[in-house]
Structures are given as structure tokens and as C-alpha cells.
Scaffold this motif. Structure first.
Motif, PDB file in Angstrom:
ATOM      1  N   VAL A  60      18.188   5.905 -15.050  1.00 61.47           N
ATOM      2  CA  VAL A  60      18.049   4.549 -14.499  1.00 61.47           C
ATOM      3  C   VAL A  60      19.012   4.353 -13.334  1.00 61.47           C
ATOM      4  O   VAL A  60      18.805   3.479 -12.496  1.00 61.47           O
ATOM      5  CB  VAL A  60      18.246   3.481 -15.604  1.00 61.47           C
ATOM      6  CG1 VAL A  60      18.202   2.072 -15.042  1.00 61.47           C
ATOM      7  CG2 VAL A  60      17.178   3.636 -16.678  1.00 61.47           C
ATOM      8  N   GLY A  61      20.060   5.179 -13.270  1.00 63.43           N
ATOM      9  CA  GLY A  61      21.022   5.068 -12.178  1.00 63.43           C
ATOM     10  C   GLY A  61      22.101   4.037 -12.450  1.00 63.43           C
ATOM     11  O   GLY A  61      22.527   3.332 -11.540  1.00 63.43           O
ATOM     12  N   LEU A  62      22.530   3.969 -13.714  1.00 62.66           N
ATOM     13  CA  LEU A  62      23.569   3.019 -14.114  1.00 62.66           C
ATOM     14  C   LEU A  62      24.799   3.773 -14.602  1.00 62.66           C
ATOM     15  O   LEU A  62      24.685   4.876 -15.129  1.00 62.66           O
ATOM     16  CB  LEU A  62      23.064   2.128 -15.252  1.00 62.66           C
ATOM     17  CG  LEU A  62      21.855   1.242 -14.969  1.00 62.66           C
ATOM     18  CD1 LEU A  62      21.380   0.581 -16.255  1.00 62.66           C
ATOM     19  CD2 LEU A  62      22.186   0.208 -13.915  1.00 62.66           C
ATOM     20  N   ARG A  63      25.960   3.150 -14.441  1.00 64.13           N
ATOM     21  CA  ARG A  63      27.160   3.701 -15.066  1.00 64.13           C
ATOM     22  C   ARG A  63      26.975   3.592 -16.577  1.00 64.13           C
ATOM     23  O   ARG A  63      26.330   2.658 -17.058  1.00 64.13           O
ATOM     24  CB  ARG A  63      28.403   2.939 -14.611  1.00 64.13           C
ATOM     25  CG  ARG A  63      28.732   3.145 -13.137  1.00 64.13           C
ATOM     26  CD  ARG A  63      30.083   2.538 -12.750  1.00 64.13           C
ATOM     27  NE  ARG A  63      30.350   1.241 -13.358  1.00 64.13           N
ATOM     28  CZ  ARG A  63      30.068   0.059 -12.805  1.00 64.13           C
ATOM     29  NH1 ARG A  63      29.489   0.013 -11.615  1.00 64.13           N
ATOM     30  NH2 ARG A  63      30.355  -1.075 -13.438  1.00 64.13           N
ATOM     31  N   PRO A  64      27.521   4.525 -17.347  1.00 66.14           N
ATOM     32  CA  PRO A  64      27.317   4.499 -18.800  1.00 66.14           C
ATOM     33  C   PRO A  64      27.688   3.168 -19.456  1.00 66.14           C
ATOM     34  O   PRO A  64      26.967   2.695 -20.340  1.00 66.14           O
ATOM     35  CB  PRO A  64      28.209   5.640 -19.304  1.00 66.14           C
ATOM     36  CG  PRO A  64      28.258   6.586 -18.155  1.00 66.14           C
ATOM     37  CD  PRO A  64      28.257   5.724 -16.924  1.00 66.14           C
ATOM     38  N   ASN A  65      28.797   2.544 -19.025  1.00 70.22           N
ATOM     39  CA  ASN A  65      29.176   1.275 -19.645  1.00 70.22           C
ATOM     40  C   ASN A  65      28.178   0.166 -19.323  1.00 70.22           C
ATOM     41  O   ASN A  65      27.914  -0.698 -20.149  1.00 70.22           O
ATOM     42  CB  ASN A  65      30.600   0.870 -19.255  1.00 70.22           C
ATOM     43  CG  ASN A  65      30.758   0.634 -17.763  1.00 70.22           C
ATOM     44  OD1 ASN A  65      30.168   1.333 -16.947  1.00 70.22           O
ATOM     45  ND2 ASN A  65      31.570  -0.332 -17.406  1.00 70.22           N
ATOM     46  N   ILE A  71      21.333  -1.856 -22.825  1.00 66.79           N
ATOM     47  CA  ILE A  71      20.717  -1.433 -24.093  1.00 66.79           C
ATOM     48  C   ILE A  71      21.053  -2.421 -25.202  1.00 66.79           C
ATOM     49  O   ILE A  71      20.177  -2.791 -26.002  1.00 66.79           O
ATOM     50  CB  ILE A  71      21.164  -0.002 -24.446  1.00 66.79           C
ATOM     51  CG1 ILE A  71      20.534   0.986 -23.454  1.00 66.79           C
ATOM     52  CG2 ILE A  71      20.808   0.349 -25.882  1.00 66.79           C
ATOM     53  CD1 ILE A  71      21.191   2.345 -23.425  1.00 66.79           C
ATOM     54  N   GLN A  72      22.295  -2.880 -25.250  1.00 65.20           N
ATOM     55  CA  GLN A  72      22.692  -3.822 -26.292  1.00 65.20           C
ATOM     56  C   GLN A  72      21.841  -5.090 -26.235  1.00 65.20           C
ATOM     57  O   GLN A  72      21.404  -5.602 -27.273  1.00 65.20           O
ATOM     58  CB  GLN A  72      24.184  -4.173 -26.170  1.00 65.20           C
ATOM     59  CG  GLN A  72      24.672  -5.141 -27.216  1.00 65.20           C
ATOM     60  CD  GLN A  72      24.458  -4.641 -28.639  1.00 65.20           C
ATOM     61  OE1 GLN A  72      24.604  -3.453 -28.928  1.00 65.20           O
ATOM     62  NE2 GLN A  72      24.106  -5.536 -29.540  1.00 65.20           N
ATOM     63  N   ARG A  73      21.571  -5.590 -25.039  1.00 63.28           N
ATOM     64  CA  ARG A  73      20.740  -6.796 -24.918  1.00 63.28           C
ATOM     65  C   ARG A  73      19.313  -6.530 -25.408  1.00 63.28           C
ATOM     66  O   ARG A  73      18.693  -7.396 -26.033  1.00 63.28           O
ATOM     67  CB  ARG A  73      20.765  -7.316 -23.480  1.00 63.28           C
ATOM     68  CG  ARG A  73      22.105  -7.994 -23.147  1.00 63.28           C
ATOM     69  CD  ARG A  73      22.129  -8.630 -21.775  1.00 63.28           C
ATOM     70  NE  ARG A  73      22.239  -7.688 -20.669  1.00 63.28           N
ATOM     71  CZ  ARG A  73      23.350  -7.030 -20.345  1.00 63.28           C
ATOM     72  NH1 ARG A  73      24.451  -7.176 -21.039  1.00 63.28           N
ATOM     73  NH2 ARG A  73      23.368  -6.203 -19.325  1.00 63.28           N
ATOM     74  N   LEU A  74      18.805  -5.330 -25.155  1.00 65.06           N
ATOM     75  CA  LEU A  74      17.462  -4.988 -25.634  1.00 65.06           C
ATOM     76  C   LEU A  74      17.446  -4.783 -27.150  1.00 65.06           C
ATOM     77  O   LEU A  74      16.457  -5.118 -27.806  1.00 65.06           O
ATOM     78  CB  LEU A  74      16.945  -3.751 -24.901  1.00 65.06           C
ATOM     79  CG  LEU A  74      16.651  -3.980 -23.408  1.00 65.06           C
ATOM     80  CD1 LEU A  74      16.442  -2.649 -22.692  1.00 65.06           C
ATOM     81  CD2 LEU A  74      15.458  -4.896 -23.225  1.00 65.06           C
TER      82      LEU A  74
END
Length: 149
Positions: A60-65, A71-74
Motif C-alpha cells: 500500500v506504500g505506508l509506514r508500518p506504524n 488496519i486497526q480501524r478496519l
């Protein structure tokens, strides 16, 4: 130079088609109150499940944090579930829930409907040519820099 111009024109035309196809999907994403990052995360999980957060972040091109927050919101919405990796208990694998799968399937169907509208504008010969071109592209190695003469 002629070939370079043609490549640029094809890229531009692909962009126009992609922007046209986004309409219905964008409405679905807005109605679901999703961000683009959340949608892309769901699509990556759908395609690669079960998958670790690190893979989602990379694709997705995001930093892991940041990926962890998305992901937590999903997870909180009930669209993604986390489970332990049977091979490494420290790793959490992601899967879409039934509700998440249903949403992704709806988005994919919307995209397919839009693409089908475009394809219906082509006659049988044009469809056959397009199929042959796409088969060539699909069969090409991903890192191929080889250009035909």
C-alpha cells in the motif's frame, strides 16, 4: 521517437479510462466512509490473504506504524480479522471478514461493470486484438525492460 509518442498517448488514454471507472467505486467508498488507504488495504488483504501487516504496508506504500493504524480501524469496523501465524506466534495475519469480503466483491463488481461498458463499444475484431495485446502484457516478465523494435 514515434514509439515513445505512442507509448505516451496510450498511457494518457489508459489514465482517462481509469478516471472514468473510478466514479461508482468512489461513491461506494464515500458511502462506506472509507479512506483510499483503507480501501487499498482491504484490496491487498483480499488478494494476498492471509497476509502480515508488513506486506500490507509495503504494497500500500505506508509506514508500518501507519499501516497498523489503518488496519486497526478496519478491525474495529469488523471488516478485517487478525489471527496468529501458526508458524510464528509473534506475527499476526490478516483476513477479510465476511462483511469485508462482501464490500470488496461489490467494489470489484462495480469496476467490472464499468470496464464491460467500455468493452461493449468494441467490435469482435477489436476485442480479439485487445485480448491478444493483453495476453502479451500478462505473459511478459514484470521486470522486463525489453522493447520491441
Amino acid at each position: 521517437m514515434e514509439r515513445d509518442r505512442l507509448v505516451r498517448e496510450v498511457l494518457d488514454l489508459q489514465g482517462v479510462l481509469a478516471r472514468r471507472a473510478i466514479g461508482e467505486q468512489a461513491d461506494m467508498v464515500d458511502d462506506a466512509h472509507l479512506t483510499l488507504g483503507q480501501l487499498r488495504t482491504m484490496l491487498v488483504v483480499h488478494t494476498h490473504e492471509p497476509c502480515p501487516t508488513s506486506l500490507v504496508a509495503r504494497l500500500v506504500g505506508l509506514r508500518p506504524n501507519v499501516a497498523t493504524g489503518v488496519i486497526q480501524r478496519l478491525v474495529e469496523r469488523g471488516w478485517i480479522a487478525r489471527e496468529s501465524d501458526p508458524d510464528d506466534g509473534r506475527v499476526r495475519l490478516l483476513r477479510l471478514t465476511a462483511e469485508g469480503e462482501e464490500f470488496v466483491a461489490d467494489v470489484v463488481r462495480a469496476a467490472e461493470r464499468q470496464h464491460e461498458k467500455h468493452l461493449r463499444l468494441l467490435d469482435a475484431d477489436q476485442l480479439a486484438q485487445l485480448r491478444a495485446i493483453l495476453q502479451t502484457l500478462v505473459g511478459a516478465p514484470e521486470n522486463s525492460d525489453k522493447q520491441p523494435e
